[in-house]
Write an enzyme that holds these catalytic residues in place. Structure first.
Site, PDB file in Angstrom:
ATOM      1  N   TRP A 151       0.737  -1.156   0.077  1.00 51.00           N
ATOM      2  CA  TRP A 151       0.072  -0.012  -0.106  1.00 51.00           C
ATOM      3  C   TRP A 151       0.804   1.296  -0.082  1.00 51.00           C
ATOM      4  O   TRP A 151       0.091   2.399  -0.168  1.00 51.00           O
ATOM      5  CB  TRP A 151      -1.102  -0.138   1.144  1.00 51.00           C
ATOM      6  CG  TRP A 151      -0.145  -0.391   2.377  1.00 51.00           C
ATOM      7  CD1 TRP A 151      -0.504  -1.689   3.100  1.00 51.00           C
ATOM      8  CD2 TRP A 151       0.562   0.275   3.363  1.00 51.00           C
ATOM      9  NE1 TRP A 151       0.408  -1.769   4.185  1.00 51.00           N
ATOM     10  CE2 TRP A 151       0.900  -0.424   4.522  1.00 51.00           C
ATOM     11  CE3 TRP A 151       1.292   1.525   3.305  1.00 51.00           C
ATOM     12  CZ2 TRP A 151       1.762  -0.392   5.212  1.00 51.00           C
ATOM     13  CZ3 TRP A 151       2.054   1.778   4.192  1.00 51.00           C
ATOM     14  CH2 TRP A 151       2.241   1.359   5.294  1.00 51.00           C
ATOM     15  N   LYS A 175      -2.555  -8.132  -7.845  1.00 53.43           N
ATOM     16  CA  LYS A 175      -3.687  -8.230  -7.092  1.00 53.43           C
ATOM     17  C   LYS A 175      -3.070  -6.828  -6.119  1.00 53.43           C
ATOM     18  O   LYS A 175      -1.991  -6.820  -5.314  1.00 53.43           O
ATOM     19  CB  LYS A 175      -3.141  -9.247  -5.940  1.00 53.43           C
ATOM     20  CG  LYS A 175      -4.311  -9.782  -4.908  1.00 53.43           C
ATOM     21  CD  LYS A 175      -4.745  -8.483  -3.856  1.00 53.43           C
ATOM     22  CE  LYS A 175      -3.869  -8.740  -2.591  1.00 53.43           C
ATOM     23  NZ  LYS A 175      -4.157  -7.790  -1.760  1.00 53.43           N
ATOM     24  N   GLU A 250      10.699  -8.655  -2.836  1.00 55.34           N
ATOM     25  CA  GLU A 250      11.163  -7.359  -2.433  1.00 55.34           C
ATOM     26  C   GLU A 250      10.519  -6.908  -0.761  1.00 55.34           C
ATOM     27  O   GLU A 250       9.310  -6.685  -0.877  1.00 55.34           O
ATOM     28  CB  GLU A 250      10.692  -6.240  -3.268  1.00 55.34           C
ATOM     29  CG  GLU A 250      11.712  -5.286  -3.321  1.00 55.34           C
ATOM     30  CD  GLU A 250      11.302  -3.961  -2.317  1.00 55.34           C
ATOM     31  OE1 GLU A 250      11.749  -4.113  -1.233  1.00 55.34           O
ATOM     32  OE2 GLU A 250      11.107  -2.757  -2.717  1.00 55.34           O
ATOM     33  N   CYS A 284      10.347   1.156   1.728  1.00 52.05           N
ATOM     34  CA  CYS A 284      11.153   0.023   2.215  1.00 52.05           C
ATOM     35  C   CYS A 284      12.479   0.355   1.965  1.00 52.05           C
ATOM     36  O   CYS A 284      13.181  -0.072   2.895  1.00 52.05           O
ATOM     37  CB  CYS A 284      10.737  -1.057   1.002  1.00 52.05           C
ATOM     38  SG  CYS A 284      10.993  -0.358  -0.720  1.00 52.05           S
ATOM     39  N   GLU A 381      12.139  -3.218  11.398  1.00 53.84           N
ATOM     40  CA  GLU A 381      11.497  -1.920  10.130  1.00 53.84           C
ATOM     41  C   GLU A 381      10.415  -1.619  11.003  1.00 53.84           C
ATOM     42  O   GLU A 381       9.309  -2.306  11.027  1.00 53.84           O
ATOM     43  CB  GLU A 381      11.210  -2.900   9.032  1.00 53.84           C
ATOM     44  CG  GLU A 381      10.824  -1.872   7.964  1.00 53.84           C
ATOM     45  CD  GLU A 381      10.397  -2.378   6.316  1.00 53.84           C
ATOM     46  OE1 GLU A 381       9.777  -3.560   6.418  1.00 53.84           O
ATOM     47  OE2 GLU A 381      10.785  -1.694   5.324  1.00 53.84           O
ATOM     48  N   PHE A 383       8.581   1.153   9.441  1.00 50.92           N
ATOM     49  CA  PHE A 383       7.679   1.486   8.454  1.00 50.92           C
ATOM     50  C   PHE A 383       6.832   2.670   8.905  1.00 50.92           C
ATOM     51  O   PHE A 383       5.468   2.765   8.713  1.00 50.92           O
ATOM     52  CB  PHE A 383       6.881   0.515   7.896  1.00 50.92           C
ATOM     53  CG  PHE A 383       6.821   0.321   6.298  1.00 50.92           C
ATOM     54  CD1 PHE A 383       7.783  -0.029   5.767  1.00 50.92           C
ATOM     55  CD2 PHE A 383       5.481   0.440   5.987  1.00 50.92           C
ATOM     56  CE1 PHE A 383       7.808  -0.015   4.423  1.00 50.92           C
ATOM     57  CE2 PHE A 383       5.682   0.497   4.321  1.00 50.92           C
ATOM     58  CZ  PHE A 383       6.633   0.199   3.662  1.00 50.92           C
TER      59      PHE A 383
HETATM   60  P1  NDP Z   1       1.895  -7.288   3.381  1.00 51.16           P
HETATM   61  O1  NDP Z   1       3.110  -8.050   3.214  1.00 51.16           O
HETATM   62  O2  NDP Z   1       0.807  -7.843   4.330  1.00 51.16           O
HETATM   63  O3  NDP Z   1       0.954  -6.944   2.096  1.00 51.16           O
HETATM   64  C1  NDP Z   1       1.797  -6.845   1.095  1.00 51.16           C
HETATM   65  C2  NDP Z   1       0.867  -7.327   0.070  1.00 51.16           C
HETATM   66  O4  NDP Z   1       0.622  -8.636   0.003  1.00 51.16           O
HETATM   67  C3  NDP Z   1      -0.709  -6.795  -0.126  1.00 51.16           C
HETATM   68  O5  NDP Z   1      -1.207  -6.720  -1.191  1.00 51.16           O
HETATM   69  C4  NDP Z   1      -1.282  -7.809   0.897  1.00 51.16           C
HETATM   70  O6  NDP Z   1      -2.750  -7.734   0.638  1.00 51.16           O
HETATM   71  C5  NDP Z   1      -0.869  -9.031  -0.051  1.00 51.16           C
HETATM   72  N1  NDP Z   1      -0.869 -10.336   1.060  1.00 51.16           N
HETATM   73  C6  NDP Z   1      -1.144 -10.389   2.256  1.00 51.16           C
HETATM   74  N2  NDP Z   1      -1.214 -11.502   2.873  1.00 51.16           N
HETATM   75  C7  NDP Z   1      -1.162 -12.344   1.686  1.00 51.16           C
HETATM   76  C8  NDP Z   1      -1.199 -13.755   1.529  1.00 51.16           C
HETATM   77  N3  NDP Z   1      -1.401 -14.767   2.228  1.00 51.16           N
HETATM   78  N4  NDP Z   1      -1.208 -14.223   0.088  1.00 51.16           N
HETATM   79  C9  NDP Z   1      -0.817 -13.290  -0.989  1.00 51.16           C
HETATM   80  N5  NDP Z   1      -0.647 -11.976  -0.750  1.00 51.16           N
HETATM   81  C10 NDP Z   1      -0.929 -11.616   0.548  1.00 51.16           C
HETATM   82  O7  NDP Z   1       2.289  -6.032   4.153  1.00 51.16           O
HETATM   83  P2  NDP Z   1       1.413  -4.936   4.845  1.00 51.16           P
HETATM   84  O8  NDP Z   1       0.706  -4.327   3.745  1.00 51.16           O
HETATM   85  O9  NDP Z   1       0.561  -5.497   5.874  1.00 51.16           O
HETATM   86  O10 NDP Z   1       2.529  -4.114   5.828  1.00 51.16           O
HETATM   87  C11 NDP Z   1       3.028  -4.812   6.841  1.00 51.16           C
HETATM   88  C12 NDP Z   1       4.361  -4.418   6.946  1.00 51.16           C
HETATM   89  O11 NDP Z   1       5.138  -4.823   5.659  1.00 51.16           O
HETATM   90  C13 NDP Z   1       4.869  -3.006   6.933  1.00 51.16           C
HETATM   91  O12 NDP Z   1       4.514  -2.357   8.240  1.00 51.16           O
HETATM   92  C14 NDP Z   1       6.334  -2.871   6.182  1.00 51.16           C
HETATM   93  O13 NDP Z   1       7.177  -3.239   7.329  1.00 51.16           O
HETATM   94  C15 NDP Z   1       6.270  -3.979   5.215  1.00 51.16           C
HETATM   95  N6  NDP Z   1       5.945  -3.619   3.984  1.00 51.16           N
HETATM   96  C16 NDP Z   1       7.114  -3.370   3.323  1.00 51.16           C
HETATM   97  C17 NDP Z   1       7.127  -2.753   1.924  1.00 51.16           C
HETATM   98  C18 NDP Z   1       8.134  -2.676   0.995  1.00 51.16           C
HETATM   99  O14 NDP Z   1       8.020  -1.840   0.310  1.00 51.16           O
HETATM  100  N7  NDP Z   1       8.940  -3.618   1.147  1.00 51.16           N
HETATM  101  C19 NDP Z   1       5.569  -2.272   1.479  1.00 51.16           C
HETATM  102  C20 NDP Z   1       4.479  -2.635   2.358  1.00 51.16           C
HETATM  103  C21 NDP Z   1       4.835  -3.112   3.641  1.00 51.16           C
HETATM  104  P3  NDP Z   1      -3.523  -6.908   1.631  1.00 51.16           P
HETATM  105  O15 NDP Z   1      -3.242  -5.531   1.303  1.00 51.16           O
HETATM  106  O16 NDP Z   1      -4.993  -7.184   1.415  1.00 51.16           O
HETATM  107  O17 NDP Z   1      -3.377  -7.396   3.072  1.00 51.16           O
END
Ligand code: NDP
Length: 483
Positions: A151, A175, A250, A284, A381, A383
């Site tokens: 997000w 997705k 990533e 990130c 992290e 975030f």
């Molecule tokens: P997630 O890893 O939960 O989400 C990333 C994506 O994966 C979203 O589209 C999410 O859907 C989807 N997802 C979640 N669970 C599954 C699953 N079981 N199978 C397939 N897809 C799935 O990250 P969050 O958005 O919850 O963020 C949590 C933490 O992750 C942050 O606080 C940060 O530390 C890290 N993060 C790192 C990022 C980066 O750029 N490297 C970016 C975002 C987060 P949905 O949105 O519906 O949960």
């Protein structure tokens, strides 16, 4: 509503989810979630678009034209994309206009250029049973690619996954994050206009544990390109292990920004401030560990605190706002918990640390000083807009602290000594090192990390490799070899 098979279709799904404005905490829109049946239909259609459909027959030059057309359409719709990005995520209005959208457009144009230039190699091979051989390689699309985005910057990170995959002729199923799906849906509405045939690109909105899990478990998906948390990245890797499907992961970081005593301290303070407070620290590559040479520690910290005090927290649509809201209540709780931990573990709170009164998921820009690298705020992290400042006494100690991390995504060095800059760049464990500038993103440069930061690279030629399979062809010729 999901977009697949070239149309908007809620299918059999009756499940919905709300998208919330992080500034007003009000519902923006309710969307239909793609369930397992829609995931299955989207994958099957993408598969047949590749194997028997128009998309599979489209050549590189035509794909390049479509990608360029898509870039033009996005450029024309920049204002709408930027507005939706700010509404969805809470980021201040100038950021999508100055960073995300220009990056998206550049990324589509860059990969449009590659689409008809993905060449193989001719490799000299010895004779086979006395007959000459002719060997060469070709790169073929990996197949159906599931792109799962987070997000924090869904439009830009989406482009990093979609553009190279479409350039080489893969079919992409996106997705988007449940908290910020709007720009991905807008993108889907432009894809047909850009000329992509049905099945080349689909968008399946929904929750991670539902739509996301169904997508990564689907055996018809050949590759999963994921950006998000290490916890979900692990689930992706486990799902992909069935069938040994390809992944690019990533997964974030705890990136050091090292400020040496010979740095231009004002330039460094500004850059470090951007590195930790841009996009509310929800990045990130956020430079969240700030390592400062002891001789300039006091002066640098004063300048950085000054930068933090100048940050204007507020409504992304208000003029002058330089930091917006965090994505949701859960993220405010998470960031606040880390701030409490920083205090408990003995770091000095220099600025910020509070959630302002009133509506919205806001947290003040926060800096901790006199921290050590063993504190939780230096290891995990966060975030969010929280920087941890750690003093160091020697060049080698700075490198040792920088490398003492579970993550290895990015690092930034601030110094006026060119030899030190390149010498330290070699020693720092990170997928990307920036010197005297934080995260100079560019679609020509490979992007990704190792350790908990993930696996593989996106962008540049690496983005092409990541979406293709290399095939060798050897012909044994019936042509007499010279005596
Ligand atoms: P997630 O890893 O939960 O989400 C990333 C994506 O994966 C979203 O589209 C999410 O859907 C989807 N997802 C979640 N669970 C599954 C699953 N079981 N199978 C397939 N897809 C799935 O990250 P969050 O958005 O919850 O963020 C949590 C933490 O992750 C942050 O606080 C940060 O530390 C890290 N993060 C790192 C990022 C980066 O750029 N490297 C970016 C975002 C987060 P949905 O949105 O519906 O949960």
């Amino acid at each position: 509503m999901p977009y697949f098979a070239g149309r908007w279709d809620s299918g059999r799904s009756t499940d919905t989810f709300d998208v919330i404005d992080p500034v007003t905490e009000r519902r923006l829109v309710t969307l239909t979630e793609a369930g397992p049946a829609e995931v299955d239909a989207a994958v099957s259609f993408a598969r047949s678009a590749l194997d028997d459909g128009e998309w599979g027959r489209t050549d590189g030059a035509a794909r390049g034209r479509m990608l360029n057309r898509l870039a033009d359409l996005i450029e024309e719709a920049t204002e709408l994309f930027a507005t939706l990005e700010s509404l969805d995520i809470g980021k201040p209005g100038f950021e999508p206009r100055a960073i995300d959208l220009p990056q998206v457009i550049q990324t589509f144009r860059y990969f449009a250029g590659w689409a008809d230039k993905v060449e193989g190699r001719s490799i000299p091979t010895p004779s086979y049973m006395g007959r000459p051989t002719h060997s060469y390689t070709v790169r073929e699309p990996v197949g159906v690619v599931a792109a799962i985005t987070p997000w924090n910057s869904p439009t830009m990170i989406g482009a990093w996954k979609i553009a190279p995959a479409l350039a080489v002729g893969c079919a992409v199923i996106l997705k988007p994050p449940e908290d910020a799906p709007l720009t991905s849906l807008l993108l889907a509405s432009l894809v047909e206009e850009a000329g992509f045939p049905a099945g080349a690109f689909s968008v399946l909105p929904g929750r991670g544990r539902g739509t996301g899990q169904a997508l990564i478990d689907h055996p018809g998906v050949d590759k999963i390109s994921f950006t998000g948390s290490p916890e979900t990245g692990y689930k992706v890797a486990v799902a992909a292990a069935k069938g040994f499907r390809r992944t690019t992961l990533e997964l974030g970081g705890k990136s050091p920004q090292i400020v040496y005593a010979d740095a231009d301290l004002e330039q460094a303070a500004q850059g470090v401030g951007i590195g930790i407070f841009a996009n509310q620290g929800e990045v990130c590559a956020a430079g969240s560990r700030i390592l400062v040479a002891r001789p300039v520690y006091e002066e640098f910290v004063e300048r950085l605190v000054g930068h933090a005090l100048n940050v204007k927290l507020g409504d992304p649509f208000d003029e002058g706002t330089t930091m917006g809201a965090l994505i949701n209540e859960g993220q405010v709780t998470r960031v606040s918990r880390y701030i409490d931990l920083g205090l408990k573990e003995g770091a000095s709170l220099l600025v910020g640390g509070r959630r302002p009164e009133g509506k919205g998921y806001f947290v003040e820009p926060t800096l901790f000083g006199d921290a050590s690298n063993s504190m939780t705020i230096a290891r995990q992290e966060i975030f969010g807009p929280v920087g941890t400042i750690i003093p160091f006494d020697s060049e080698q100690q700075a490198v040792a602290i920088a490398n003492d991390s579970d993550y290895a995504l990015a690092a930034t060095l601030w110094t006026s000594d060119v030899n030190r800059a390149h010498g330290v760049a070699r020693q720092v464990k990170a997928g990307a090192v920036a010197i005297n500038g934080w995260a100079p993103l560019n679609p020509r440069l490979p992007w990704g990390g190792f350790k908990l930061s993930g696996l593989g690279r996106e962008l540049g030629w690496s983005g092409i490799e990541a979406n293709t399979e290399e095939k060798t062809v050897t012909a044994v010729l019936s042509y007499p070899l010279p005596e």
